[in-house]
Scaffold this motif. Structure first.
Motif, PDB file in Angstrom:
ATOM      1  N   GLU A 108       0.827  -1.206   0.000  1.00  0.00           N
ATOM      2  CA  GLU A 108       0.000   0.000   0.000  1.00  0.00           C
ATOM      3  C   GLU A 108       0.871   1.269   0.000  1.00  0.00           C
ATOM      4  O   GLU A 108       0.498   2.285  -0.581  1.00  0.00           O
ATOM      5  N   ASP A 143       1.504   2.897  -3.291  1.00  0.00           N
ATOM      6  CA  ASP A 143       0.388   3.662  -3.854  1.00  0.00           C
ATOM      7  C   ASP A 143       0.151   4.962  -3.080  1.00  0.00           C
ATOM      8  O   ASP A 143      -0.345   5.933  -3.629  1.00  0.00           O
ATOM      9  N   GLN A 144       0.485   4.958  -1.785  1.00  0.00           N
ATOM     10  CA  GLN A 144       0.250   6.147  -0.956  1.00  0.00           C
ATOM     11  C   GLN A 144       1.541   6.529  -0.205  1.00  0.00           C
ATOM     12  O   GLN A 144       1.574   6.515   1.023  1.00  0.00           O
TER      13      GLN A 144
END
Ligand code: GDP
Length: 345
Positions: free
Chosen positions: A93, A96-97
């Motif tokens: 994750e 992506d962030q």
């Protein structure tokens, strides 16, 4: 009565640590993010109405991005111990962030340390470091191994690690870094690979699902049982001098070996059910994380007792159990001596 503040109290480690500290007689304060739906499933079994004179667990809304809130909370609670477990800890994750991950993990830790320094609250500080900081560094990893982080989550954790160290050395804070290798449990988030596997095993066994899609099965991790790790965190704050410690089992096993152990425990043949999906690959993978826990064993008397096979069994059993109790509130029993047999005791 000693007081502790836990950021990330609703997470896997936060919930076990709250359970452990309550059993040790602490008053426990937890930081939780406000959301329109409740996100306290892992600690509901520990909660008592704050009006109850016996209540010792108190929850406070706040966010690691809000330094002012951390400063005022710290001043009003005046804890003896602060455990910084909050974070966007999912490696995939974090690609992506990356910005959000850095805000919470890196800047959040800085906010908390600044709050401690400026509020002058006399407390001890635990920083939840991650074995991911070692990244490409040659295993086995010790407290002296080089960091070579390979993900936004790991670079943010490395920032938090060095900031914690600098506050210890520069400002004399009792601040420690725990460098915990992968630690899992029935309370592990459902998108981390172990829990994803054991939940799928339970569903496949129950005939509710046929396939499990995974990424790379070759990486090696040093997998331990989370309740043992929160005991290590607590011990780090009970020493005369603050220092940094690796928490690990000292044994590395591949994702494939975990898959095999979990399926086998349920009497299933994993090759019939596991499929590959490239969406779960990472732009940069960490091939092997393997910790050397000698220092924690020698200085803290901390040792793990649960190995990867038993861990897989605990998690599969719990997910089978949870499926049977679907729709009702359910929480796992900690399968270690000294922990209460029922989490709702
Ligand atoms: P990490 O070690 O902190 O990244 O913990 P994870 O549980 O997220 O991943 C452990 C390892 O499993 C990594 O090497 C992943 O690339 C690998 N892996 C393989 N398939 C999957 C998957 O479907 N989900 C996740 N989370 N990891 C996977």
């Amino acid at each position: 009565m000693r007081k502790a503040l836990i950021t990330g109290v609703t997470g896997q480690d936060g919930s076990y640590l709250a359970q452990l500290l309550l059993a040790k007689g602490y008053e426990v304060h937890g930081l939780i993010r406000r959301a329109s739906s409740f996100n306290t499933g892992r600690i509901d079994h520990l909660y008592q109405d704050a009006r109850d004179p016996d209540a010792r667990l108190f929850l406070h809304h706040g966010d690691m991005t809000d330094g002012v809130r951390l400063l005022t909370l710290l001043g009003s609670i005046a804890p003896d111990e602060v455990y910084n477990l909050a974070g966007q800890s999912h490696v995939r994750e974090s690609f992506d962030q990356p910005r959000f991950t850095a805000e919470i993990v890196a800047m959040g830790t800085l906010h908390l340390l600044e709050a401690i320094r400026h509020s002058k609250v006399d407390c001890r500080f635990y920083q939840a470091g991650s074995s991911d900081m070692f990244g490409d560094s040659t295993p086995p990893h010790t407290e002296r191994s080089l960091f070579a982080p390979r993900s936004p989550e790991a670079t943010a954790k490395a920032y938090a690690h060095w900031t914690t160290r600098n506050y210890r050395e520069g400002y004399g804070l009792y601040a420690v870094n725990g460098i915990a290798f992968n630690h899992e449990s029935p309370r592990r988030g459902e998108t981390f690979v172990t829990r994803k596997i054991t939940q799928a095993v339970a569903r496949i066994q129950a005939g509710r699902q046929d396939h499990l899609y995974l990424g790379d099965l070759t990486p090696v991790r040093d997998w331990g049982y989370a309740p043992e790790y929160v005991e290590g965190m607590w011990r780090m704050l009970q020493q005369d001098q603050p220092d940094d410690y690796v928490l690990a089992t000292g044994t590395g096993r591949s994702v494939e070996e975990f898959v095999e152990a979990a399926f086998e425990h349920a009497g299933l043949e994993w090759r019939r059910h596991v499929r590959f999906d490239e969406r779960y690959l990472r732009p940069t993978e960490v091939e092997e994380l393997l910790g050397d826990p000698s220092k924690a064993a020698e200085k803290l008397g901390w040792r793990t007792s649960v190995g990867m096979e038993q861990l897989a069994q605990i998690m599969v059993d719990a997910d089978v159990d949870a499926l049977e109790h679907e729709g009702r509130h359910w929480v796992d029993d900690v399968r270690l001596p000294g922990w209460s047999t029922s989490a709702t005791d």
